[in-house]
Structure formats: C-alpha cells, structure tokens
Design a protein around this motif. Structure first.
Motif, short mmCIF file in Angstrom:
data_model
loop_
_atom_site.label_atom_id
_atom_site.label_comp_id
_atom_site.label_asym_id
_atom_site.label_seq_id
_atom_site.Cartn_x
_atom_site.Cartn_y
_atom_site.Cartn_z
N GLN A 276 -4.73 9.24 7.09
CA GLN A 276 -3.80 8.49 6.34
C GLN A 276 -3.41 9.43 4.96
O GLN A 276 -2.47 8.96 4.39
N ILE A 277 -4.37 10.20 4.27
CA ILE A 277 -4.03 10.79 3.26
C ILE A 277 -3.01 11.82 3.61
O ILE A 277 -1.84 12.06 2.67
N ILE A 278 -3.03 12.58 4.86
CA ILE A 278 -2.00 13.52 5.27
C ILE A 278 -0.73 12.65 5.29
O ILE A 278 0.59 13.08 4.72
N ALA A 279 -0.68 11.44 5.67
CA ALA A 279 0.57 10.62 5.79
C ALA A 279 1.19 10.53 4.45
O ALA A 279 2.25 10.52 4.30
N PHE A 280 0.20 9.91 3.50
CA PHE A 280 0.63 9.86 2.14
C PHE A 280 1.29 10.88 1.52
O PHE A 280 2.39 10.78 0.85
N PRO B 44 2.64 4.21 4.59
CA PRO B 44 2.99 5.33 3.99
C PRO B 44 4.68 5.25 3.37
O PRO B 44 4.80 5.45 2.22
N GLN B 45 5.43 4.86 4.26
CA GLN B 45 6.96 4.87 3.69
C GLN B 45 7.11 3.74 2.60
O GLN B 45 7.84 4.14 1.78
N ALA B 46 6.56 2.52 2.98
CA ALA B 46 6.48 1.47 1.83
C ALA B 46 6.10 2.08 0.66
O ALA B 46 6.57 1.99 -0.58
N LEU B 47 4.84 2.86 0.65
CA LEU B 47 4.32 3.33 -0.58
C LEU B 47 5.34 4.23 -1.28
O LEU B 47 5.77 4.27 -2.39
N ALA B 48 6.06 5.29 -0.28
CA ALA B 48 7.03 6.13 -1.16
C ALA B 48 8.22 5.48 -1.72
O ALA B 48 8.83 5.81 -2.68
N LEU C 236 -2.33 1.07 -6.16
CA LEU C 236 -3.86 0.45 -5.85
C LEU C 236 -3.79 -0.03 -4.12
O LEU C 236 -4.78 0.39 -3.54
N ARG C 237 -2.67 -0.37 -3.56
CA ARG C 237 -2.62 -0.73 -2.34
C ARG C 237 -2.79 0.58 -1.37
O ARG C 237 -3.37 0.56 -0.25
N GLY C 238 -2.23 1.85 -2.05
CA GLY C 238 -2.50 2.83 -1.16
C GLY C 238 -3.97 3.40 -1.47
O GLY C 238 -4.57 3.87 -0.41
N LEU C 239 -4.77 3.20 -2.60
CA LEU C 239 -5.97 3.58 -2.43
C LEU C 239 -6.96 2.36 -1.28
O LEU C 239 -7.73 3.00 -0.99
#
Length: 146
Positions: A100-104, A62-66, A19-22
């Motif tokens: 941002q989407i490309i980074a994710f 992005p890295q935290a999400l991954a 959800l944080r990513g969204l």
C-alpha cells in the motif's frame, strides 16, 4: 469530525484525505491496532487538529488520494514518512502495508525506490530476529537433550 484546525498549509479536504491514507495503511494488514490508533491520534494532534475525530473516516484508494492531495515533493515525502510510521507502530511491517505504501508513493510521484533502504533494513532486522529465535530454540533443545 471536528473542524477546528491548527494553522495548516492544507485544506480541510486535504487533511481528511491525508488521514484516510494513514487509515488505509493501518487497515492494510486487516487490523487497526491500538498502537496504530495512538500514533495517528498523535499525528493528528500535532500536525492538523487536536480534537479531530478520524475514526469515522474510510480508507482510500491510491489514485483517489493523489487526485485530492496535490502535494509538493516535501509534503509528499512527509506523507510517506507518516505512512511508514503508522506501518511500523505495531512492531510489524507487513507485506500488505508495504504494498500500500508503494502504491501511494507511486501515485504521489515519489520514486518507490526511496523505500528500498527501509525495506532492506527491515529485512535484515527480520532475518536477525529469525536467526536469533532459531539459535535460541536450537540451544534450548541441545540443553534439554543433555
């Protein structure tokens, strides 16, 4: 945040990161529009938890999400699909959202080239809209001059 979740293959921590990513996509252009809020609420209700309050959550790098998500390929594609839906929900797919989407996509091991078709289609639609607006403005000025 409400803890009542539907049957989900994801942990509570993964859901929050997702959800944080969204939210990161929604905020990427500097605005968290009503359309973005509506689509995220709909996604939360159908995919995760009907009464989950996501608004107190913060955007994520992005890295935290991954590091937190650990998604298989199918789930990563689902996440990316949702990010694009959020980006498009207000009718404008901004460069900041795209970046941002490309980074994710990159950090969750999806080839950013999977977005090439989307970007091409959006560019064609944008060009068609610009050409249509230009044609309309040109026709209006010609009509006004007669």
């Amino acid at each position: 945040m409400t803890s009542a979740t539907q049957h989900s293959p994801y942990t509570q921590a993964q859901i929050e990161v997702w959800l944080r990513g969204l939210l990161t996509i929604a905020w990427a252009d500097g605005h968290f529009d009503d359309e973005e809020k509506t689509i995220i609420k709909s996604m939360v209700a159908s995919e995760f938890a009907p009464n989950m309050d996501f608004e107190p959550l913060e955007p994520i790098e992005p890295q935290a999400l991954a590091d937190e998500l650990h998604l298989d390929s199918a789930a990563a594609q689902n996440f990316l699909h949702m990010t694009v839906m959020v980006a498009l929900s207000d009718g404008i797919y901004s460069e900041a959202e795209n970046d941002q989407i490309i980074a994710f996509a990159s950090v969750i091991n999806l080839d950013p080239a999977v977005l090439a078709s989307l970007q091409s289609t959006l560019q064609k639609l944008s060009d068609a809209g610009t050409n249509s607006a230009s044609t309309t403005a040109s026709e209006s000025s010609e009509t006004a001059g007669k």
